[in-house]
Structures are given as C-alpha cells and as structure tokens.
Design a protein around this motif. Structure first.
Motif, short mmCIF file in Angstrom:
data_model
loop_
_atom_site.label_atom_id
_atom_site.label_comp_id
_atom_site.label_asym_id
_atom_site.label_seq_id
_atom_site.Cartn_x
_atom_site.Cartn_y
_atom_site.Cartn_z
N ASN A 173 36.14 33.11 44.00
CA ASN A 173 36.01 32.38 42.75
C ASN A 173 35.34 33.34 41.76
O ASN A 173 34.13 33.53 41.78
N LYS A 174 36.16 33.99 40.91
CA LYS A 174 35.65 35.03 40.00
C LYS A 174 34.92 34.41 38.80
O LYS A 174 35.44 33.51 38.16
N PRO A 175 33.74 34.90 38.50
CA PRO A 175 33.03 34.39 37.31
C PRO A 175 33.64 34.95 36.03
O PRO A 175 34.23 36.03 36.03
N ARG A 176 33.54 34.21 34.95
CA ARG A 176 34.00 34.73 33.66
C ARG A 176 33.10 35.90 33.28
O ARG A 176 31.90 35.94 33.59
N GLY A 177 33.69 36.89 32.64
CA GLY A 177 32.94 38.08 32.25
C GLY A 177 33.08 39.23 33.23
O GLY A 177 32.65 40.34 32.91
N MET A 178 33.68 38.99 34.39
CA MET A 178 33.86 40.06 35.38
C MET A 178 35.30 40.58 35.34
O MET A 178 36.25 39.82 35.42
#
Length: 303
Positions: free
Chosen positions: A93-98
C-alpha cells in the motif's frame, strides 16, 4: 528529461525511424531506441510514430530521452505498508508522495529503495533500477500495487496485465458534476506533442479504456470510482480531463484554481490478480488515506 530535435536529410529518405535514431544516438542501442518509441517519447512533425515509420526528407523528428541514472540503487530502511507477501509476490500500500522507482531527480527514497532493504529477491526483468516493478502508480497517487519477487512471477503478472485480467479500481475526486451514473472513456494516450512533459489524447497513441462510476455528487465536485481496462501513464488523470472533469489537486492536468492537497485526489483502492504459482484469485482493498477522506469532509461542509 531533455528534448532533442533533428531534421531528416535527403540521403536518409525512407530510413526507419528507429534506425535513424540509433545512428544519431550511437551510445544507445536500437532496442533502447525502440523502447523510447513504444513509450511515446518520439514524434515526427508533432505526431507520435511507430518504430517502423519510414522517414521523409525534411521530417522534423523530436525525442525526449530520460536522463541517465546510476546503475546502483541503494537499499534504504524506509517503512513499508505490506498488505501481503509470499515467496513470489509482495502487495504494497504505497503512500502518496513516494516515487515508485528511481528516476531523474528521485535517486533515493523510492519504493524500490525500500523494497531492496526489505528483501533481496526481486525479479530482474526491468533491470537494476526497477527490480520487481510490474506496474506503477504516480508519486502523489496512493494505494495498492503488486511487486514480483522472481522472473516467473513477473512474467505471469505482465501477461495478466496485457490480457486485461488484473482488476484495478481507483477512487478520485474531480471538478464538476458528472450527470451519468456510469461511463466509459475510450481514447488513445501518448506523449502530448505540444508538451512532452505531459501525456495527452493522441490519435496515434496507445489504446486506453477507463470505466467510471459516480459514488457521490456535490455542488461543484464528484466522487468517482474508476476501473482501468488498460494501464497507460497518467491514464485516469488524462481521461477525466478529456471528458471535462479533471482531478482535484492535479498540478499537471487540473485547472489553475483547484483545492490544494499537494497532489491529485487519486487512490488505488482495489487490486486483484491470479497468483502466479498457486493460480488462486488474490483480491485486496485499501482505504483512502486521511488527506483524501478529509478532503471529502471539507467538500461536504463547503456545500
């Protein structure tokens, strides 16, 4: 990414575009040049072309070459939200900003840097800079993506993507009120000939299909679910702009006046695929991040 231009000479009449660019750029192989073409990075007279295009004397060729990166990617101890993992795949689950993988201006702090620290057995099909990466989501888009831990798993997942057998659903908040409860956008996407830093609807582009369903309407905004049938770069962002409903917060495709949330309001919430080894159907869901949910609350209060 730097743009270069070249005018086709008389003696180069009828030469294939991939052969021409390989001759102009001797430091790059013809297969690398074909990769640029397939990615929509090459245009002739402002039109996206295929590798077998035969040049005409006087043609104006423009191409954008991604800036070269070091072949060394350093593992970094960056926290990961791992939804599922086994010996073949990792669902993150990739965080926003990465950023997903290293590129010009993003040599560290990427998902790949974090994955290399977490495990050392990622597939090598995409080379040193993108190990295990089967599909990508944009830097400011949050949500689910699957990473391959070996070449067999990678090949299986790519085959499923090409066959449109992978389920990918996103939720987004867009400007404007969409009247239809459901819709389908079928419009080809490629590099925008007028702005090579953007993607756009281009007649000679790659087929792109997005299905959307309205989840909730507000006075000036709509909360939608988008299902990808294809997976072109910036597909949802480009398609929603194309039909007149650009994403809230989108710095590249959105209106000048938008709600500032540090990036587009887009979250990859559903991912489904057939496991490469067991052949079982794998299905995952992810709740939108706090900034997305807070934006919905803000819009409700505003109107």
């Amino acid at each position: 990414m730097t743009e270069q231009q070249y005018e086709v000479q008389r003696e180069q009449n009828k030469i294939r575009i991939d052969k021409l660019l390989a001759e102009i750029n001797p430091e790059n192989s013809r297969s690398q040049v074909q990769t640029w073409i397939n990615q929509g990075l090459v245009a002739v007279n402002d039109n996206i072309v295929k590798a077998n295009y035969k040049c005409q004397s006087g043609d104006r060729v423009t191409w954008s070459i991604p800036e070269s990166m070091s072949l060394s990617v350093t593992p970094e101890d960056i926290p990961l939200d791992i939804v599922y993992e086994d010996r073949d795949v990792i669902v993150v689950n990739k965080p926003r900003g990465m950023v997903v993988h290293p590129s010009a201006g993003h040599a560290s702090g990427t998902l790949v840097n974090a994955l290399l620290f977490h495990c050392h057995d990622l597939s090598g099909i995409n080379g040193v800079e993108r190990p295990g990466i089967v599909h990508r989501i944009d830097k400011d888009t949050s949500g689910l993506l699957v990473v391959a831990k070996n070449d067999q798993a990678h090949a299986s997942l790519v085959e499923q993507l090409q066959a449109k057998d992978v389920e990918r659903k996103y939720e987004a908040i867009v400007h404007g009120v969409i009247e239809h409860d459901k819709g389908l956008i079928d419009a080809p996407i490629a590099r925008d000939p007028k702005d090579r830093q953007k993607m756009g609807i281009v007649e000679q582009g790659k087929p792109a299909v997005t299905h959307f369903t309205v989840l909730q309407r507000f006075e000036h905004f709509t909360h939608v679910e988008c299902r990808l049938e294809t997976g072109r770069t910036h597909q949802i962002r480009v398609h929603m702009k194309y039909i007149g409903f650009p994403l809230v917060g989108d710095p590249k495709y959105g209106p000048k006046k938008t709600l500032d949330i540090g990036g587009q309001a887009l979250h990859a919430k559903v991912l489904g695929f057939t496991h490469p080894r067991t052949k079982n159907w794998m299905h995952f869901t992810s709740e939108a991040p706090t900034v997305f949910r807070d934006l919905l609350k803000q819009i409700k209060k505003m109107y």
